[in-house]
Design an enzyme around this catalytic site. Structure first.
Site, PDB file in Angstrom:
ATOM      1  N   LYS A  66     -21.857  80.497  37.327  1.00 43.32           N
ATOM      2  CA  LYS A  66     -21.223  81.393  37.700  1.00 43.32           C
ATOM      3  C   LYS A  66     -21.347  82.696  37.865  1.00 43.32           C
ATOM      4  O   LYS A  66     -20.845  83.773  38.774  1.00 43.32           O
ATOM      5  CB  LYS A  66     -19.835  80.667  37.511  1.00 43.32           C
ATOM      6  N   ASP A 102     -10.780  79.797  41.941  1.00 42.55           N
ATOM      7  CA  ASP A 102     -10.331  79.517  40.437  1.00 42.55           C
ATOM      8  C   ASP A 102      -8.249  80.184  40.251  1.00 42.55           C
ATOM      9  O   ASP A 102      -7.789  79.761  40.322  1.00 42.55           O
ATOM     10  CB  ASP A 102     -10.930  79.857  39.151  1.00 42.55           C
TER      11      ASP A 102
END
Ligand code: ATR
Length: 277
Positions: A66, A102
Site C-alpha cells: 500500500k 479504509d
C-alpha cells in the site's frame, strides 16, 4: 472487452476481496473479473506498468504494497496522501489514480451499525498505531471527534502518530488503558491482537460504561474476545467484517460503474468463509 481487476499483495492467498467483488459482479450481471495476484514489493513497479498498458482497469492493493504504490501514482487522493498509502487504484484518461478507502469503510460500517454515533462520541480510545490506526483516526477526526486517546505497545509509534493530528490525538501508555476505558465513548482495536493465531488482547474493561461502542477491526473470529466481553458489560460491539465490505464499495464503483450495496446476503457469504472461534 472484459474489465479485469486485481488485488496485489504478498502474500495474497488469504484475501477475501475476490469473494466480495465476485458477489457484486454476479449480483449486477456484469462481465468482469477480479483476480488475486501475488506481487512482492520489488515487483510492484513492473505490475503497475501492466496496469498502465491496459491489461487491467484497476484494483486493490494490500499489505505490504500500500505504501509502495503511492509514489507510482499520477494522482493520489487527499486521503491517500494523508495515509501515505493507497488501497484502491484505477486508470482514468490514461492517468493512474489512487485512493485509500479504509477510513471510508470504517466510518460507513459504524454509520450502519450505530446511527448517530458521532454525535455522542466526544472521546475515543484507539489501541494500536499502525496503518489501520491512522485510517481510523483520520476518519474520526473528519467526523469531528474532538479527543482521541492513543495507546500502542511501542510508545514511540503512538507519539509519532499523535503528532500527525495535533490538538486531537494524545498518546498514552499502554499500561494506562484500564484507566482510560471509563472516559471513552468509543474504543477501537486496530492491532492484530485477538485474531486467530495471534496473542489475545488483554485489556481490563471493568470500567466500561454501558452504551460505549467497542469496535474491533479484527474479523477472524467475527466475535473477538474483546467484543464478547464488551457485549457482556453492556457495550455496543461493532465487528471488523463491515469495514472490509464497505472499503470495497468505492473501488467497485470506479471499475464497473455501479455503486454496489453491502447487503445481508453478501455479509452471510463472507461469514460462511470465516472460521468459528
Ligand atoms: P496495520 O497497518 O494493519 O495497522 P501494522 O502497521 O503492522 O499493521 O500495525 C500493527 C499494530 O498492531 C501495531 O500497533 C502493533 O504494535 P507495535 O507498533 O508495537 O508493533 C500492534 N501489535 C501487533 N502485535 C502486537 C502484540 N503482540 N502486542 C501488542 N501490539 C501488537
Amino acid at each position: 472487452m472484459t474489465r479485469r481487476c486485481f488485488i496485489i499483495g504478498h502474500p495474497v492467498a488469504h484475501s477475501r476481496s475476490p469473494l466480495i467483488h465476485g458477489h457484486w459482479l454476479a449480483e449486477y450481471g456484469l462481465t468482469g473479473s477480479y483476480e488475486r495476484v501475488d506481487v512482492p514489493p520489488t515487483e510492484v513497479p513492473a505490475f503497475i506498468a501492466r496496469l498502465r498498458a491496459g491489461e487491467f482497469v484497476g484494483g486493490n492493493v494490500t499489505v505490504p504494497n500500500k505504501e509502495i504504490v503511492l509514489p507510482l501514482l499520477d494522482e493520489a487522493s487527499a486521503t491517500a496522501r494523508a495515509m501515505g498509502a493507497a488501497n484502491t487504484l484505477w486508470m482514468e484518461d490514461g492517468r493512474l489514480h489512487g485512493d485509500n478507502t479504509d477510513a471510508y469503510g470504517f466510518l460507513a460500517h459504524l454509520d450502519a451499525c450505530v446511527p448517530g454515533w458521532a454525535e455522542r462520541t466526544r472521546t475515543a480510545l484507539i489501541l494500536g498505531a499502525g496503518g489501520a490506526a491512522r485510517a481510523v483516526i483520520h476518519g474520526l477526526a473528519e467526523r469531528g471527534v474532538g479527543r482521541i486517546l492513543l495507546v500502542n505497545r511501542s510508545p514511540e509509534r503512538a507519539v509519532e502518530l499523535a503528532a500527525a493530528f495535533p490538538d486531537v490525538v494524545e498518546a498514552h501508555d499502554w499500561q494506562d488503558v484500564a484507566s482510560l476505558v471509563g472516559g471513552s465513548d468509543l474504543i477501537v482495536n486496530t492491532t492484530s491482537l485477538g485474531m486467530h493465531g495471534q496473542p489475545p488482547l488483554e485489556i481490563d474493561l471493568s470500567a466500561l460504561r454501558p452504551g460505549t461502542i467497542v469496535d474491533d477491526i479484527v474479523y477472524v473470529p467475527l466475535e473477538t474476545p474483546l467484543l464478547a466481553e464488551a457485549r457482556r458489560r453492556g457495550g455496543i460491539p461493532v465487528d471488523g467484517l463491515g469495514m472490509l465490505l464497505h472499503q470495497a464499495v468505492p473501488g467497485f464503483e470506479r471499475w464497473f460503474g455501479v455503486r454496489p450495496q453491502v447487503t445481508e446476503a453478501l455479509r452471510a457469504k463472507l461469514e460462511a468463509d470465516i472460521p468459528r472461534a
